[in-house]
Design a protein around this motif. Structure first.
Motif, PDB file in Angstrom:
ATOM      1  N   LEU A 116      30.188-100.169  24.540  1.00 17.42           N
ATOM      2  CA  LEU A 116      30.607-100.832  25.792  1.00 17.42           C
ATOM      3  C   LEU A 116      29.712-100.369  26.938  1.00 17.42           C
ATOM      4  O   LEU A 116      29.255-101.170  27.757  1.00 17.42           O
ATOM      5  CB  LEU A 116      32.068-100.476  26.112  1.00 17.42           C
ATOM      6  N   HIS A 117      29.461 -99.067  26.965  1.00 15.76           N
ATOM      7  CA  HIS A 117      28.635 -98.492  28.035  1.00 15.76           C
ATOM      8  C   HIS A 117      27.229 -99.071  27.999  1.00 15.76           C
ATOM      9  O   HIS A 117      26.696 -99.526  29.016  1.00 15.76           O
ATOM     10  CB  HIS A 117      28.627 -96.969  27.860  1.00 15.76           C
ATOM     11  N   GLN A 118      26.645 -99.091  26.784  1.00 14.31           N
ATOM     12  CA  GLN A 118      25.277 -99.615  26.627  1.00 14.31           C
ATOM     13  C   GLN A 118      25.187-101.078  27.023  1.00 14.31           C
ATOM     14  O   GLN A 118      24.173-101.542  27.527  1.00 14.31           O
ATOM     15  CB  GLN A 118      24.823 -99.488  25.172  1.00 14.31           C
ATOM     16  N   ASN A 119      26.263-101.809  26.782  1.00 11.63           N
ATOM     17  CA  ASN A 119      26.241-103.249  27.060  1.00 11.63           C
ATOM     18  C   ASN A 119      26.701-103.592  28.480  1.00 11.63           C
ATOM     19  O   ASN A 119      26.988-104.738  28.778  1.00 11.63           O
ATOM     20  CB  ASN A 119      27.122-103.993  26.040  1.00 11.63           C
ATOM     21  N   GLY A 120      26.800-102.584  29.327  1.00 10.86           N
ATOM     22  CA  GLY A 120      27.134-102.840  30.727  1.00 10.86           C
ATOM     23  C   GLY A 120      28.556-103.333  30.939  1.00 10.86           C
ATOM     24  O   GLY A 120      28.819-104.202  31.775  1.00 10.86           O
ATOM     25  N   TYR A 121      29.488-102.777  30.190  1.00  9.98           N
ATOM     26  CA  TYR A 121      30.905-103.149  30.340  1.00  9.98           C
ATOM     27  C   TYR A 121      31.361-102.873  31.772  1.00  9.98           C
ATOM     28  O   TYR A 121      31.213-101.753  32.273  1.00  9.98           O
ATOM     29  CB  TYR A 121      31.714-102.306  29.348  1.00  9.98           C
ATOM     30  N   PRO A 122      31.902-103.876  32.446  1.00 11.11           N
ATOM     31  CA  PRO A 122      32.198-103.694  33.871  1.00 11.11           C
ATOM     32  C   PRO A 122      33.531-102.998  34.177  1.00 11.11           C
ATOM     33  O   PRO A 122      33.784-102.652  35.319  1.00 11.11           O
ATOM     34  CB  PRO A 122      32.238-105.138  34.390  1.00 11.11           C
ATOM     35  N   TYR A 123      34.374-102.817  33.160  1.00 11.03           N
ATOM     36  CA  TYR A 123      35.674-102.190  33.426  1.00 11.03           C
ATOM     37  C   TYR A 123      35.643-100.696  33.115  1.00 11.03           C
ATOM     38  O   TYR A 123      34.685-100.191  32.533  1.00 11.03           O
ATOM     39  CB  TYR A 123      36.763-102.850  32.564  1.00 11.03           C
ATOM     40  N   GLU A 124      36.750-100.027  33.464  1.00 10.94           N
ATOM     41  CA  GLU A 124      36.852 -98.623  33.105  1.00 10.94           C
ATOM     42  C   GLU A 124      37.073 -98.499  31.600  1.00 10.94           C
ATOM     43  O   GLU A 124      37.735 -99.345  31.004  1.00 10.94           O
ATOM     44  CB  GLU A 124      38.018 -97.983  33.858  1.00 10.94           C
ATOM     45  N   ARG A 125      36.526 -97.442  31.033  1.00 12.98           N
ATOM     46  CA  ARG A 125      36.697 -97.227  29.600  1.00 12.98           C
ATOM     47  C   ARG A 125      37.693 -96.100  29.379  1.00 12.98           C
ATOM     48  O   ARG A 125      37.831 -95.206  30.210  1.00 12.98           O
ATOM     49  CB  ARG A 125      35.354 -96.855  28.960  1.00 12.98           C
ATOM     50  N   LEU A 126      38.365 -96.176  28.239  1.00 11.11           N
ATOM     51  CA  LEU A 126      39.337 -95.154  27.888  1.00 11.11           C
ATOM     52  C   LEU A 126      38.582 -93.972  27.287  1.00 11.11           C
ATOM     53  O   LEU A 126      38.497 -93.826  26.069  1.00 11.11           O
ATOM     54  CB  LEU A 126      40.333 -95.747  26.883  1.00 11.11           C
ATOM     55  N   GLU A 127      38.023 -93.165  28.170  1.00  6.92           N
ATOM     56  CA  GLU A 127      37.138 -92.094  27.695  1.00  6.92           C
ATOM     57  C   GLU A 127      37.909 -90.882  27.181  1.00  6.92           C
ATOM     58  O   GLU A 127      38.884 -90.446  27.797  1.00  6.92           O
ATOM     59  CB  GLU A 127      36.207 -91.654  28.822  1.00  6.92           C
ATOM     60  N   THR A 128      37.433 -90.359  26.081  1.00  3.19           N
ATOM     61  CA  THR A 128      38.052 -89.171  25.481  1.00  3.19           C
ATOM     62  C   THR A 128      37.487 -87.917  26.141  1.00  3.19           C
ATOM     63  O   THR A 128      36.288 -87.845  26.410  1.00  3.19           O
ATOM     64  CB  THR A 128      37.723 -89.137  23.974  1.00  3.19           C
ATOM     65  N   ILE A 129      38.363 -86.952  26.399  1.00  2.00           N
ATOM     66  CA  ILE A 129      37.911 -85.659  26.922  1.00  2.00           C
ATOM     67  C   ILE A 129      37.973 -84.655  25.760  1.00  2.00           C
ATOM     68  O   ILE A 129      39.055 -84.393  25.227  1.00  2.00           O
ATOM     69  CB  ILE A 129      38.817 -85.198  28.090  1.00  2.00           C
ATOM     70  N   PRO A 130      36.826 -84.141  25.321  1.00  2.55           N
ATOM     71  CA  PRO A 130      36.840 -83.222  24.174  1.00  2.55           C
ATOM     72  C   PRO A 130      37.564 -81.914  24.518  1.00  2.55           C
ATOM     73  O   PRO A 130      37.710 -81.574  25.690  1.00  2.55           O
ATOM     74  CB  PRO A 130      35.358 -82.938  23.910  1.00  2.55           C
ATOM     75  N   ASN A 131      38.009 -81.213  23.478  1.00  2.91           N
ATOM     76  CA  ASN A 131      38.658 -79.924  23.732  1.00  2.91           C
ATOM     77  C   ASN A 131      37.600 -78.867  24.063  1.00  2.91           C
ATOM     78  O   ASN A 131      36.401 -79.154  24.083  1.00  2.91           O
ATOM     79  CB  ASN A 131      39.593 -79.528  22.578  1.00  2.91           C
ATOM     80  N   LEU A 132      38.062 -77.641  24.309  1.00  2.00           N
ATOM     81  CA  LEU A 132      37.135 -76.605  24.786  1.00  2.00           C
ATOM     82  C   LEU A 132      36.104 -76.225  23.718  1.00  2.00           C
ATOM     83  O   LEU A 132      35.060 -75.650  24.027  1.00  2.00           O
ATOM     84  CB  LEU A 132      37.919 -75.374  25.260  1.00  2.00           C
ATOM     85  N   LYS A 133      36.393 -76.587  22.461  1.00  2.00           N
ATOM     86  CA  LYS A 133      35.407 -76.333  21.400  1.00  2.00           C
ATOM     87  C   LYS A 133      34.452 -77.508  21.233  1.00  2.00           C
ATOM     88  O   LYS A 133      33.623 -77.528  20.334  1.00  2.00           O
ATOM     89  CB  LYS A 133      36.133 -76.132  20.057  1.00  2.00           C
ATOM     90  N   GLY A 134      34.651 -78.561  22.047  1.00  2.00           N
ATOM     91  CA  GLY A 134      33.792 -79.734  21.960  1.00  2.00           C
ATOM     92  C   GLY A 134      34.249 -80.746  20.924  1.00  2.00           C
ATOM     93  O   GLY A 134      33.534 -81.698  20.604  1.00  2.00           O
ATOM     94  N   GLU A 135      35.458 -80.543  20.395  1.00  2.00           N
ATOM     95  CA  GLU A 135      35.971 -81.480  19.384  1.00  2.00           C
ATOM     96  C   GLU A 135      36.879 -82.528  20.037  1.00  2.00           C
ATOM     97  O   GLU A 135      37.505 -82.267  21.070  1.00  2.00           O
ATOM     98  CB  GLU A 135      36.785 -80.721  18.329  1.00  2.00           C
ATOM     99  N   LEU A 136      36.986 -83.686  19.369  1.00  2.00           N
ATOM    100  CA  LEU A 136      37.771 -84.785  19.964  1.00  2.00           C
ATOM    101  C   LEU A 136      39.263 -84.645  19.684  1.00  2.00           C
ATOM    102  O   LEU A 136      40.084 -85.316  20.299  1.00  2.00           O
ATOM    103  CB  LEU A 136      37.273 -86.132  19.430  1.00  2.00           C
ATOM    104  N   LEU A 137      39.621 -83.775  18.736  1.00  2.00           N
ATOM    105  CA  LEU A 137      41.038 -83.600  18.382  1.00  2.00           C
ATOM    106  C   LEU A 137      41.382 -82.123  18.335  1.00  2.00           C
ATOM    107  O   LEU A 137      40.576 -81.309  17.883  1.00  2.00           O
ATOM    108  CB  LEU A 137      41.309 -84.204  16.997  1.00  2.00           C
TER     109      LEU A 137
END
Ligand code: ATP
Ligand code: MG
Length: 350
Positions: free
Chosen positions: A73-94
Motif C-alpha cells: 500500500l505504501h509503495q503504491n501511494g495509498y492515500p489513507y492511513e494504514r493499520l501499522e504494526t508496532i513491533p515489540n521491544l525485541k523487534g518482533e511483531l507478536l
C-alpha cells in the motif's frame, strides 16, 4: 489477567506514567484494548490486541500478510492511513503471554468512529469507496505472497457438502421445524455452482482480498465522516474479489438485524446501488469485464451460502454460532433467505 506485563513487552513505561487500558467491545473475534499513556502532559494511544488463536491458527502468517500488504500500500501511494504494526521491544511483531496467547500492537487511529450497521446511502457509498481504494492498491500484489488466514473459508462446495451431511444426520423435529427453509435451500442448491466453477477455472482470478469488509471494519472521521482507515486485516487471503463484494452486499444492504425473520422491507436497493458504485469507484479499471458482470450474482451467492451455514448449524444442534434462544439459527436462516430472495429479483440467476 494483568495486561501491563504484555504491554511492557511492547513499550517501556515509567512508574510516573499514567497508563490506562480500556477494552473496546465493538469486535467479536479478538480481544481489543485501547492503551493510553500520559507522559509529561502528552497522551499517546495504542491498540493492543490478543489474536483469537482458535479461529486464526497461524498468527505469524497473518502478521506477515499484514506487513506485505502494508508495504505494498505504501509503495503504491495509498492515500489513507494504514493499520501499522508496532513491533515489540525485541523487534518482533507478536508477543506471547504466559498462557501461550499471541498479542500485537498497532497504531491507534485517532478522531474516528465505527458503526455496526449502515445508517444511510452516503455511508454505504463511503465505506465501499474506502475499501475500493484499498483494493485498488493491492490488486497488483502477487496473491502467492499471502497465506490464507482461514483455509477453506471461501470453499462453497464444502459449505454445501456440510449442509447435506447435517441434513442427513438431523433429527426429525429439527427437519420439521425448518422444512420450508430446507425446501428453499434445496431448490436453489445449484446457485453457487457457477461461482465455484469460475473460481476453479480462474475466470474469477485470485486476488488479495480483505475477506471481512463489513462496515465496522472501516473507521470514519469524527468531523468529515469520510472513511479514514480499513482495519481488521486478519482475514487477508488470496481469493476472488467477488467474495468481498458479495459480503459487502450481505452486510450493507440488509435493513433488518441478521436474526430478524420478517421479510418486509428487508432490502435497500438504494444501498445496493451505493455499494456497487463505491466498490467500482477505484477498482473498475482493473477488474475484468467478467468479474464486473458477476457482481449481482456474487451478492446472491454469498448471501445464499450464509443462509446455508446458519441452516446447517440449526440442523446440527447449534454447534458453531452462539445462540440466545432455541430457534435463533433458524431466524438467521430466514433473514438471509429473505435477503437472497430480493437479490434474486435483481437478475435472474443463470
Ligand atoms: P471483528 O468482530 O470485526 O472481527 P475484531 O475482534 O477482529 O473484530 P477489530 O475489528 O480489529 O477486532 O477491532 C475492534 C474494534 O476496535 C474496531 O471496531 C474499532 O472500534 C477499534 N479499533 C481497532 N483498531 C483500531 C485502531 N487502530 N484505531 C482505532 N480504533 C481501532
Ligand atoms: Mg472488526
Amino acid at each position: 489477567m494483568n495486561y501491563s506485563t504484555i504491554l511492557n513487552t511492547f513499550i517501556t513505561t515509567q512508574e510516573s506514567d499514567n497508563v490506562s487500558i480500556q477494552a473496546i467491545t465493538d469486535g467479536h473475534i479478538n480481544t481489543t484494548l485501547q492503551v493510553s499513556i500520559l507522559e509529561n502532559g502528552d497522551t499517546k494511544h495504542y491498540i493492543l490486541q490478543k489474536i483469537n488463536h482458535y479461529i486464526f491458527k497461524n498468527p505469524k502468517a497473518i502478521m506477515n500478510s499484514i506487513e506485505v500488504v502494508n508495504q505494498h500500500l505504501h509503495q503504491n501511494g495509498y492515500p489513507y492511513e494504514r493499520l501499522e504494526t508496532i513491533p515489540n521491544l525485541k523487534g518482533e511483531l507478536l508477543s506471547i503471554d504466559e498462557n501461550g496467547n499471541y498479542w500485537r500492537m498497532t497504531k491507534y487511529i485517532p478522531n474516528t468512529y465505527c458503526v455496526t450497521k449502515v445508517e444511510n446511502k452516503e455511508q454505504a457509498y463511503e465505506a465501499a469507496q474506502t475499501l475500493s481504494v484499498f483494493y485498488s492498491k493491492i490488486l497488483d500484489l502477487n496473491p502467492e505472497l499471502i497465506e490464507s488466514s482461514i483455509p477453506g473459508f471461501i470453499d462453497f462446495e464444502k459449505r454445501i457438502n456440510d449442509y447435506k451431511k447435517a441434513l442427513e444426520a438431523a433429527s426429525d423435529s429439527r427437519i420439521q421445524e425448518a422444512q420450508s427453509e430446507i425446501d428453499f435451500i434445496n431448490l436453489h442448491l445449484d446457485l453457487p455452482n457457477r461461482f465455484v466453477e469460475n473460481q476453479k477455472n480462474g475466470n474469477f482470478p485470485l486476488r488479495v482480498v480483505h475477506a471481512d469488509p463489513k462496515i465496522s471494519n472501516v473507521l470514519f472521521d469524527n468531523d468529515s465522516h469520510k472513511g479514514r482507515c480499513v482495519i481488521d486485516l486478519d482475514t487477508l487471503m488470496p481469493a476472488t474479489i467477488l467474495y468481498d463484494f458479495g459480503d459487502m452486499v450481505r452486510s450493507y444492504t440488509n435493513l433488518r438485524e441478521e436474526d430478524d425473520p420478517i421479510a418486509d422491507n428487508i432490502f435497500s436497493k438504494e444501498y445496493f446501488d451505493a455499494v456497487k458504485e463505491g466498490f467500482l469507484s477505484h477498482t473498475s479499471e482493473s477488474l475484468t469485464d467478467f468479474e464486473k458482470q458477476n457482481l449481482d450474482y456474487a451478492g446472491q451467492v454469498v448471501v445464499f451460502i450464509q443462509a446455508v451455514r446458519f441452516l446447517t448449524d440449526f440442523l446440527d444442534n447449534d454447534q458453531y454460532y452462539k445462540i440466545n434462544y432455541p430457534t435463533h439459527n433458524l431466524d438467521r436462516t430466514k433473514n438471509q433467505i429473505n435477503l437472497v430472495k430480493e437479490l434474486l429479483k435483481l437478475e435472474p440467476a443463470l
